[in-house]
Design a protein around this motif. Structure first.
Motif, PDB file in Angstrom:
ATOM      1  N   HIS A 498      48.807  16.938  75.737  1.00  0.00           N
ATOM      2  CA  HIS A 498      49.082  16.673  77.267  1.00  0.00           C
ATOM      3  C   HIS A 498      47.901  15.831  77.928  1.00  0.00           C
ATOM      4  CE1 HIS A 498      46.056  19.767  77.626  1.00  0.00           C
ATOM      5  NE2 HIS A 498      46.142  19.661  79.206  1.00  0.00           N
ATOM      6  N   ILE A 541      57.820  23.310  83.265  1.00  0.00           N
ATOM      7  CA  ILE A 541      57.802  21.964  82.158  1.00  0.00           C
ATOM      8  C   ILE A 541      59.118  21.470  82.130  1.00  0.00           C
ATOM      9  CG2 ILE A 541      57.222  20.991  80.035  1.00  0.00           C
ATOM     10  CD1 ILE A 541      54.811  23.160  79.791  1.00  0.00           C
ATOM     11  N   LEU A 543      61.479  18.916  80.218  1.00  0.00           N
ATOM     12  CA  LEU A 543      61.539  18.365  78.814  1.00  0.00           C
ATOM     13  C   LEU A 543      62.638  17.179  79.195  1.00  0.00           C
ATOM     14  CD1 LEU A 543      61.655  20.851  75.830  1.00  0.00           C
ATOM     15  CD2 LEU A 543      59.816  19.473  76.633  1.00  0.00           C
ATOM     16  N   PHE A 558      53.586  15.467  78.503  1.00  0.00           N
ATOM     17  CA  PHE A 558      53.527  16.210  77.171  1.00  0.00           C
ATOM     18  C   PHE A 558      54.016  14.975  76.139  1.00  0.00           C
ATOM     19  CE2 PHE A 558      53.684  19.259  80.526  1.00  0.00           C
ATOM     20  CZ  PHE A 558      52.660  20.216  80.196  1.00  0.00           C
ATOM     21  N   TYR A 888      50.368  25.492  77.253  1.00  0.00           N
ATOM     22  CA  TYR A 888      51.822  25.334  77.487  1.00  0.00           C
ATOM     23  C   TYR A 888      52.823  25.269  76.293  1.00  0.00           C
ATOM     24  CZ  TYR A 888      49.652  21.081  75.398  1.00  0.00           C
ATOM     25  OH  TYR A 888      48.892  20.165  74.537  1.00  0.00           O
ATOM     26  N   VAL A 892      56.942  25.133  75.948  1.00  0.00           N
ATOM     27  CA  VAL A 892      57.448  24.103  75.258  1.00  0.00           C
ATOM     28  C   VAL A 892      58.352  24.281  74.296  1.00  0.00           C
ATOM     29  CG1 VAL A 892      57.181  21.866  74.101  1.00  0.00           C
ATOM     30  CG2 VAL A 892      55.641  22.336  76.206  1.00  0.00           C
TER      31      VAL A 892
END
Length: 1117
Positions: A498, A541, A543, A558, A888, A892
């Motif tokens: 990150h 987060i 994605l 990320f 994180y 993730v």
């Protein structure tokens, strides 16, 4: 009778006012008496005992004063010896009389009076009825010997020069020192280690012996050599060290006798002290001692709490924890209730670990042990569950208690907890990071069925391999002769990192542009794969939030890369031209820019090209010149900086537009059967609600039994149900709550209805049940590790039952895709085991070499693991360790596995490269195609290819004649060569069959007597029949006969083919110039379909949510 009112004084005014308020007017007649309570008897003796003995602080002062008096008396003796002039002659009177000055005599008399008075007083206070016990104590006798002569000399002046062995007061000083240390520990309320006390006693005993010997030899030699104190010290040191130079020796018989006596005393006293010290040292080695408070305040450390420490767990933790450069100065304190294992002790003696790892034997439930580990000063505490126990719930209960104890003792210490059962997770919600084993295990097993080798993909992402090394040749597999191993090993070094957008060289230029634009161009330029972002003011987060997401300067990006950007060195284009003047800018057959090749090779030197953005109308990639189908477009559209709604091919999965191929009747019937919404019931507290496919009506419980008919249906096997899609069979010991995380990803809302596979739960797996549940036409069979076998006497035997059962399935149904979960990663080498397979033996040697080079992923080249057929949940322990540096990683991973669903976040899926897709040619063009059309982000490739074997590598497991071996090997090489040239994994070669029956026949023909005539001809015919009949045919005939006996059709089993000649592996974030091959499976992170719903159609979305809410009480998975 005395009047009580005159004896008892009136109460104070406050009581009178209270009585007035309460309305009690007769307080004058109250009989209450004020009573004082004492903690001890209010006598003079008890008060003295309280001051001299019971009170720790006052007793400590008394002990310190007594210790000072004894040292002062020894010092006065040394002063007397130094001031005395040696007298001439050898008369015995020099032994009994000495020269003592009047001031010195006065000081010694004063010290003797005070010491004797204190001794008598303490003896009186500690008297318990036996006076002889007080008189015959050695300290009391020594006190009488050293003090009474001086007191007598007050009344008898002629005795002032009488010799008194005052140097014996050193033993009284030693006794006072021991008592003083004990009182000191009681006063400060802290217990010092027994090792410290024993060392102190040993040192003081040794000093007292030497001092006594020095003074005794010096005094007895007054009638001999007239030795001074220094010569006596020299003699004692030489004697006690067993050197014995002989230059200084005693002359008188009295001094010689004294030396003999002192040596005997030393031989008795010192071994006892050394024995106690050695015993305490051994106990300390077992328990681990304490972690220094000074070190805890100056150095950083973490605490690892486990119920039992095994060597595999320890090495996984140490290798993963110390793989990060900024953790090299950390200490690891291990707190374990069991004694250190022999293998663990051997490892911790290695200098690399002995300086940084401290083992403490103790319980996390004891504050004393937590204090020993300095838990309140620790940077983090890792609490791991024991997965090798039969009762995993009991193991979770122990973990929960440890977490509670640590949180109670050190509330500010970050907690990293591993739990086994998902239903126990809500007890430790206060922990900073939690990894539930069964949640991750079942989610990976489920995704393995729809996205092949997801478990391998996740395992490689959460491991720290040697991919971060600057030297390319030091990475896994780079010294292997196989090209796939080199590529696979190089790509396995990719991890998730990150960085803030405005601080990044990779992504800073994409501020204000769409996410897909930034992801595509960052991969094209630097070889990094941008997979997600997080807003500065948001903890969630996302994605692949999609092309509509605009990058901000404060966003945290990320990305997947070989190394993080902070460890990368960037070279300008001018420097690159100077170093490679003679080479053209385009290199290799792919004609891609050099900077793309450098970035994709994973080196730390990345060519920094011109950062100017291309316009949307810039040049596009054209199709190949030949073999172009007319239906294809002539080029791939560029990725737009800002998303254009009309250019994005949104797939509205909520309206099931992906199922337009179905007929009208099928469409109506499917809509009547399925609905989309949230599961009506949660199996455990803390489960994340997932939008998925549901049934309109709850199925009766009796209909869930596949092998038994009921009043609603009469089917008794899977074939009778007529499923359109292939089955997914789950072989588990019990139907636990963790199966919820297996079912939900397979029923997620973004999966089209026509691709939903029926799920069969097999709680027992005999052959008949396997055949009834449809194993012959199943897509995948998932074998979960059995909990009942985890308590084996040998740890690594916990997987024995699972391995043998899977091997049986592999032999009976060779083409069945079996996905297995094991306890120990080392046992993966036994999956699909072939004893005499040359290729497997070569992989075994490669694994040993990688382990010798220090690889943390030495097992990664095993074919079952590389193909995603097997994994061990213990490999995910590194996920918890990595979260200490990358907080994180758990989030993730949960998003990738579908355990958590965040609005606007994408999901993991896959697509297969067909012949119609080969015109794209390279991974970079595929990246552009996906980003410009659907907004998908590719993160890797799952590739399948045939094994490239030489003619000497045979799969035959029996001993045959030499000419037959040569023939079979040639035929094998011929078949495998043809298979290598094939373009489809479905067109595999026929397997080489193992002929044990033929071997038995050959042995009979060699050892038996030679026959003649018809007997020999009959044996020859039997040999030919056995030769033609292979083991594979025997097994096939066995299964068919059993299926016929059960009334099942054998059509599906006849179509099963063996695919043992292929190998599969994963390429994570491959280089842009990687060529696409037929049947490649590309891993994609697809944007959330709900995020593409138009803003002007809120009614559709709201209606779906309402439908989901209404169906919570009426629907069932």
């Amino acid at each position: 009778m005395v009047d009580l009112e005159s004896e008892v004084p009136p109460l104070p005014p406050r009581y009178r006012f209270r009585d007035l308020l309460l309305g009690d007017q007769g307080w004058q007649n109250d009989d209450r008496v004020q009573v004082e309570f004492y903690m001890n008897e209010n006598t003079f003796k008890e008060r003295l005992k309280l001051f001299f003995i019971k009170n720790q602080r006052s007793s400590l002062r008394i002990r310190l004063f007594n210790f000072s008096l004894k040292l002062l008396s020894c010092l006065l003796y040394i002063i007397r010896v130094l001031l005395e002039n040696p007298s001439q002659g050898n008369e015995w009177s020099h032994i009994f009389w000495v020269n003592r000055s009047l001031p010195l005599w006065g000081l010694q008399v004063l010290v003797a009076l005070i010491s004797l008075f204190e001794t008598i007083l303490l003896g009186y206070l500690s008297y318990k009825g036996n006076i002889w016990e007080q008189i015959l104590r050695i300290p009391f006798i020594l006190e009488i010997i050293n003090a009474v002569p001086f007191i007598i000399s007050i009344f008898w002046p002629s005795l002032r020069n009488l010799f008194v062995p005052v140097f014996l007061n050193c033993w009284l000083a030693k006794h006072a020192l021991e008592n003083m240390i004990n009182d000191l520990h009681r006063a400060i309320q802290r217990t010092q280690s027994a090792m410290f006390n024993q060392v102190l006693i040993l040192i003081s005993t040794l000093l007292c012996l030497i001092f006594t010997c020095i003074c005794g030899i010096q005094h007895l030699e007054r009638i001999g050599k007239k030795l001074n104190l220094f010569d006596s010290l020299y003699f004692c040191i030489v004697t006690f060290s067993t050197v014995g130079f002989g230059d200084v020796t005693p002359e008188t018989w009295s001094s010689k006798l004294f030396v003999v006596a002192m040596i005997c005393v030393a031989l008795v006293v010192l071994p006892i002290q050394f024995e106690q010290l050695a015993y305490l040292w051994m106990e300390r080695q077992k328990s681990g001692g304490n972690y220094s408070r000074h070190r805890a305040q100056t150095e950083k450390h973490v605490v690892l709490c486990v119920s039992s420490l095994k060597i595999d767990l320890l090495m996984d933790f140490l290798n993963e924890f110390y793989a990060h450069p900024r953790l090299q100065d950390y200490y690891v304190v291990i707190l374990c209730p069991t004694e250190m294992d022999v293998q663990v002790r051997r490892v911790l003696q290695i200098p690399m670990w002995s300086q940084r790892v401290i083992y403490l034997q103790g319980s996390a439930l004891k504050d004393q042990d937590l204090l020993r580990a300095k838990m309140d000063d620790a940077e983090a505490c890792f609490i791991l569950s024991s997965r090798c126990e039969v009762d995993r719930t009991s193991s979770d209960h122990q973990t929960i208690l440890r977490a509670w104890a640590v949180k109670d003792f050190a509330p500010n210490c970050p907690l990293y907890v591993q739990i086994l059962k998902p239903e126990n997770k809500f007890h430790i919600k206060f922990a900073d990071h939690v990894v539930c084993e069964e949640e991750f295990k079942y989610a990976m097993l489920a995704l393995n069925c729809v996205c092949p080798a997801t478990s391998t993909l996740i395992t490689l992402l959460v491991h720290t391999s040697r991919g971060q090394c600057v030297c390319v040749c030091s990475r896994e597999g780079q010294q292997s002769p196989e090209q796939w191993q080199k590529t696979y090993g190089r790509c396995s070094g990719n991890e998730v990192y990150h960085i803030t957008l405005e601080e990044s060289t990779f992504f800073a230029e994409y501020e204000g542009k769409s996410f897909t634009y930034a992801s595509f161009h960052a991969h094209k330029k630097f070889g990094v794969c941008l997979i997600g972002v997080r807003r500065e003011d948001n903890k969630n987060i996302l994605l692949n939030p999609g092309p509509r997401y605009i990058m901000n300067a404060t966003d945290i990006c990320f990305y997947i890369n070989i190394t993080k950007e902070e460890n990368s060195a960037f070279k300008n284009q001018d420097q690159q031209k100077k170093s490679k003047v003679s080479r053209s800018f385009y290199h290799g057959p792919s004609r891609l820019p050099v900077h793309s090749i450098i970035a994709s090779m994973g080196t730390v030197a990345i060519d920094l090209q011109d950062t100017s953005c291309r316009s949307a109308s810039g040049p596009t990639l054209s199709l190949p010149a030949e073999g172009i189908k007319e239906v294809r477009r002539p080029s791939i559209a560029p990725v737009l900086e800002v998303a254009d709604t009309s250019s994005i091919q949104t797939c509205d999965l909520l309206s099931d537009q992906s199922e337009d191929e179905t007929t009208a009747d099928e469409h109506v019937s499917s809509n009547l059967e399925y609905a989309k919404g949230y599961p009506p019931y949660s199996p455990y507290i803390g489960s994340s609600p997932t939008f998925c496919h549901l049934l309109h009506e709850k199925v009766p419980f009796c209909c869930l039994r596949l092998d038994k008919s009921c009043q609603h249906n009469y089917y008794e096997d899977a074939k009778a149900y007529g499923f359109k899609n292939k089955l997914i069979i789950v072989a588990a010991e019990t139907a636990g709550n963790g199966l919820y995380n297996f079912i939900v990803p397979l029923r997620a809302y973004y999966r089209p209805k026509k691709e939903l596979n029926p799920i069969v739960l097999l709680l027992d797996n005999p052959l008949d049940d396997l055949l009834r549940c449809g194993v012959t036409f199943a897509a995948n069979m998932v074998v979960v590790d059995k909990e009942s076998t985890m308590s084996a006497e040998e740890d690594y035997m916990a997987d024995a039952k699972t391995i043998v059962n899977v091997q049986t399935l592999f032999r009976l149904f060779s083409s069945l895709s079996i996905i297995t979960e094991l306890t120990h990663p080392a046992n993966m080498r036994f999956m699909q085991f072939r004893a005499k397979d040359c290729y497997s033996l070569a992989l075994s040697k490669l694994e040993k070499k990688e382990r010798e080079r220090g690889s943390n992923l030495a097992f990664m080249f095993r074919l079952p693991f590389a193909a995603g057929r097997v994994f061990s949940i213990s490999m995910l322990d590194t996920l918890l360790y990595q979260s200490f540096v990358k907080d994180y990683m758990i989030s993730v991973t949960r998003l990738l596995l579908g355990l958590d669903t965040t609005p606007g976040s994408g999901f993991l899926c896959s697509m297969k490269i067909t012949e119609d897709d080969l015109w794209i040619r390279t991974y970079a063009r595929l990246y552009q195609k996906l980003c410009s059309s659907s907004g998908d982000i590719p993160i890797g490739i799952y590739r399948t290819e045939s094994q490239k074997l030489t003619t000497s590598e045979s799969q035959i497991s029996i001993s045959v004649e030499e000419w037959e071996d040569t023939k079979d090997c040639k035929e094998q090489g011929h078949h495998r060569g043809n298979h290598r040239n094939s373009t489809s994994s479905d067109q595999s070669d026929h397997p080489l069959l193992r002929r044990k029956s033929m071997q038995w026949a050959r042995r009979l023909s060699r050892k038996g007597p030679k026959h003649s005539g018809k007997t020999a001809e009959k044996i020859t015919q039997q040999r030919l029949n056995l030769y033609r009949r292979s083991e594979r045919q025997e097994l096939a005939e066995l299964v068919k006969n059993r299926m016929k006996h059960l009334g099942l059709s054998t059509v599906g089993y006849d179509e099963m083919n063996d695919h043992q000649g292929t190998l599969s592996y994963i390429l994570i974030n491959p280089s842009p110039d990687t060529r696409l091959e037929l049947n490649d499976v590309v891993y994609l992170i697809r944007p959330d379909p709900l995020a593409y719903l138009p803003n002007n159609e809120p009614s559709h979305k709201n209606s779906i949510q309402a439908t989901g809410q209404e169906s919570r009480e009426e629907t069932q998975l």
